[in-house]
Enzyme design. Structure first.
Site, PDB file in Angstrom:
ATOM      1  N   ARG A 101       0.983  -0.960   0.351  1.00  0.00           N
ATOM      2  CA  ARG A 101      -0.247  -0.319   0.183  1.00  0.00           C
ATOM      3  C   ARG A 101       0.620   1.346   0.056  1.00  0.00           C
ATOM      4  O   ARG A 101       1.425   1.808   1.276  1.00  0.00           O
ATOM      5  CB  ARG A 101      -1.030  -0.103   1.070  1.00  0.00           C
ATOM      6  CG  ARG A 101      -1.625   1.819   1.661  1.00  0.00           C
ATOM      7  CD  ARG A 101      -2.705   1.504   2.195  1.00  0.00           C
ATOM      8  NE  ARG A 101      -3.651   0.607   1.616  1.00  0.00           N
ATOM      9  CZ  ARG A 101      -5.069   0.205   2.308  1.00  0.00           C
ATOM     10  NH1 ARG A 101      -5.078   1.128   3.502  1.00  0.00           N
ATOM     11  NH2 ARG A 101      -5.860   0.646   2.282  1.00  0.00           N
ATOM     12  N   HIS A 128      -7.828   0.113  -6.331  1.00  0.00           N
ATOM     13  CA  HIS A 128      -7.645  -0.603  -5.193  1.00  0.00           C
ATOM     14  C   HIS A 128      -7.945  -1.305  -5.941  1.00  0.00           C
ATOM     15  O   HIS A 128      -9.649  -1.939  -5.536  1.00  0.00           O
ATOM     16  CB  HIS A 128      -9.094   0.418  -4.153  1.00  0.00           C
ATOM     17  CG  HIS A 128      -8.788  -0.219  -2.568  1.00  0.00           C
ATOM     18  ND1 HIS A 128      -7.948  -1.451  -2.423  1.00  0.00           N
ATOM     19  CD2 HIS A 128      -9.490   0.200  -1.466  1.00  0.00           C
ATOM     20  CE1 HIS A 128      -7.580  -1.464  -1.620  1.00  0.00           C
ATOM     21  NE2 HIS A 128      -8.499  -0.994  -0.663  1.00  0.00           N
ATOM     22  N   GLN A 131     -10.571  -3.924  -3.398  1.00  0.00           N
ATOM     23  CA  GLN A 131     -11.193  -3.741  -3.035  1.00  0.00           C
ATOM     24  C   GLN A 131     -12.115  -3.755  -4.270  1.00  0.00           C
ATOM     25  O   GLN A 131     -13.457  -3.894  -3.381  1.00  0.00           O
ATOM     26  CB  GLN A 131     -11.332  -2.223  -3.163  1.00  0.00           C
ATOM     27  CG  GLN A 131     -12.193  -1.948  -1.849  1.00  0.00           C
ATOM     28  CD  GLN A 131     -12.888  -1.728  -0.459  1.00  0.00           C
ATOM     29  OE1 GLN A 131     -11.829  -2.325   0.486  1.00  0.00           O
ATOM     30  NE2 GLN A 131     -14.065  -3.187  -0.393  1.00  0.00           N
ATOM     31  N   ASP A 203     -18.112   6.156  -0.445  1.00  0.00           N
ATOM     32  CA  ASP A 203     -17.015   6.271  -0.042  1.00  0.00           C
ATOM     33  C   ASP A 203     -16.492   7.672   0.720  1.00  0.00           C
ATOM     34  O   ASP A 203     -17.065   8.581   0.589  1.00  0.00           O
ATOM     35  CB  ASP A 203     -15.529   5.983  -0.980  1.00  0.00           C
ATOM     36  CG  ASP A 203     -14.408   5.317  -0.247  1.00  0.00           C
ATOM     37  OD1 ASP A 203     -14.509   5.683   0.617  1.00  0.00           O
ATOM     38  OD2 ASP A 203     -13.094   5.239  -1.191  1.00  0.00           O
ATOM     39  N   CYS A 240     -16.251   0.915   1.421  1.00  0.00           N
ATOM     40  CA  CYS A 240     -15.754   0.299   1.762  1.00  0.00           C
ATOM     41  C   CYS A 240     -14.919   0.176   2.890  1.00  0.00           C
ATOM     42  O   CYS A 240     -14.006  -0.769   3.635  1.00  0.00           O
ATOM     43  CB  CYS A 240     -14.216   0.558   0.488  1.00  0.00           C
ATOM     44  SG  CYS A 240     -13.544   2.166   0.533  1.00  0.00           S
ATOM     45  N   ARG A 268     -13.273  -9.155   1.333  1.00  0.00           N
ATOM     46  CA  ARG A 268     -12.118  -8.546   1.175  1.00  0.00           C
ATOM     47  C   ARG A 268     -10.824 -10.273   1.403  1.00  0.00           C
ATOM     48  O   ARG A 268      -9.985 -10.330   0.530  1.00  0.00           O
ATOM     49  CB  ARG A 268     -11.072  -7.503   1.617  1.00  0.00           C
ATOM     50  CG  ARG A 268     -12.016  -6.368   2.109  1.00  0.00           C
ATOM     51  CD  ARG A 268     -11.567  -5.770   0.504  1.00  0.00           C
ATOM     52  NE  ARG A 268      -9.857  -5.591   0.638  1.00  0.00           N
ATOM     53  CZ  ARG A 268      -9.131  -4.688   0.973  1.00  0.00           C
ATOM     54  NH1 ARG A 268      -9.498  -3.207   1.397  1.00  0.00           N
ATOM     55  NH2 ARG A 268      -7.834  -4.351   0.944  1.00  0.00           N
TER      56      ARG A 268
HETATM   57  N1   CP Z   1     -11.316  -0.366   2.245  1.00  0.00           N
HETATM   58  C1   CP Z   1      -9.772  -0.597   3.240  1.00  0.00           C
HETATM   59  O1   CP Z   1      -8.851  -0.517   2.217  1.00  0.00           O
HETATM   60  O2   CP Z   1      -9.881  -0.176   4.427  1.00  0.00           O
HETATM   61  P1   CP Z   1      -8.682  -0.107   4.938  1.00  0.00           P
HETATM   62  O3   CP Z   1      -7.938   0.931   4.823  1.00  0.00           O
HETATM   63  O4   CP Z   1      -9.019   0.182   6.706  1.00  0.00           O
HETATM   64  O5   CP Z   1      -7.211  -1.301   4.396  1.00  0.00           O
END
Ligand code: CP
Length: 290
Positions: A101, A128, A131, A203, A240, A268
């Site tokens: 990430r 992403h 997701q 979101d 998400c 996920r």
């Molecule tokens: N939706 C998501 O990626 O959650 P986190 O940021 O908690 O990993």
């Protein structure tokens, strides 16, 4: 070249569909998961905080018999003292796959180009993909085949929206975006977007790294009970997470049976187990194992 998972539109749609099929199977086997990642190790690098991504990758690897090493960017030499190329080459000698990430998608792509093991995008400012694989898994579970469905997006135009945009032509669903016109020129009015939608999705208005951003212009795009009422009777609400109640969504929407956010979060785990299995298939993982 290793099987990287960086963007949905880098990957053949038949492969994405086979990963989703495997994800459904792995979810059905969640209390007796096949040990197909036994002996494999995933390194996870984070330059931003995470709950779902971090835990679902760690638990997913362990459910399938594998191991994880978690690396915060500040704790490794990559944060200034060592090149991307050297870090990529060294990690490729220690682990079987790497999940990252990081904000800059170009940096992620460059890092992956130096890796001899698969790299998975755990979220960048551009996309992403894990997701959206979990989201499609959830839509299929709740509503059947996503092809032909209307997905209505509300609020910011961000990395998650952009990944839905990648997915729409691949999976043949209609994506309607309702957002402030200064950030998305072809935006639909909120009620037009919601009308007869199968999926209402939103979101946060302030993504990580955007703290201090003004939110007033997003208020007309909040998902309210009125927005849900304009959608189909069986429509679902997705997010998400993390959620900011009374901003992008009304608390009342979260209390209805239409709200599937916890199934979405669970998915996920299953989507990523299938992504890991596909990435590692060439390293000997038997994707078909019962
Ligand atoms: N939706 C998501 O990626 O959650 P986190 O940021 O908690 O990993």
């Amino acid at each position: 070249m290793p099987r990287h998972f960086l963007n949905l539109d880098d990957i053949n749609v038949d492969i994405l569909k086979s990963i989703l099929k495997h994800a459904h199977e792995l979810k059905a086997q969640k209390f007796e998961p096949p040990q197909i990642l036994r002996g494999h190790t995933l390194a996870m690098i984070f330059d931003k905080r995470s709950t779902r991504t971090r835990i679902s990758f760690e638990v997913g690897m362990k459910q399938l018999g594998g191991h994880t090493v978690i690396l915060n960017m500040d704790d490794i030499q990559l944060s200034g003292a060592e090149s991307l190329e050297d870090t990529a080459n060294v990690l490729s000698r220690y682990v079987d796959a790497i999940m990252i990430r990081m904000s800059d998608h170009e940096v992620l792509s460059e890092f992956a180009s130096h890796c001899s093991v698969p790299v998975i995008n755990g979220m960048t400012d551009l996309s992403h993909p894990c997701q959206i694989m979990a989201d499609i898994l959830t839509i299929e579970e709740k509503l059947g085949n996503i092809a032909g469905k209307k997905v209505a997006w509300f609020g910011d135009y961000n990395n998650v929206t952009k990944t839905f945009e990648q997915a729409a032509p691949l999976f043949d669903f209609e994506l309607v975006i309702s957002a402030p016109e200064d950030i998305y020129a072809d935006a639909a009015a909120p009620m037009d977007a919601a009308k007869d939608a199968d999926v209402i999705v939103t979101d946060t208005w302030v993504s990580m790294g955007q703290e201090g951003k003004g939110i007033d212009k997003f208020r007309p795009f909040s998902v309210t009970p009125e927005i849900m009422a304009a959608a189909k009777d069986e429509a679902i609400f997705m997010h998400c997470m993390p959620i900011h109640e009374n901003e992008e969504v009304s608390p009342a929407v979260l209390k209805t049976p239409a709200c599937v956010i916890y199934d979405e979060a669970e998915n996920r785990l299953h989507a990523q187990k299938a992504i890991l299995a596909w990435c590692l298939e060439e390293a000997g993982v038997n994707v078909a194992a019962e």
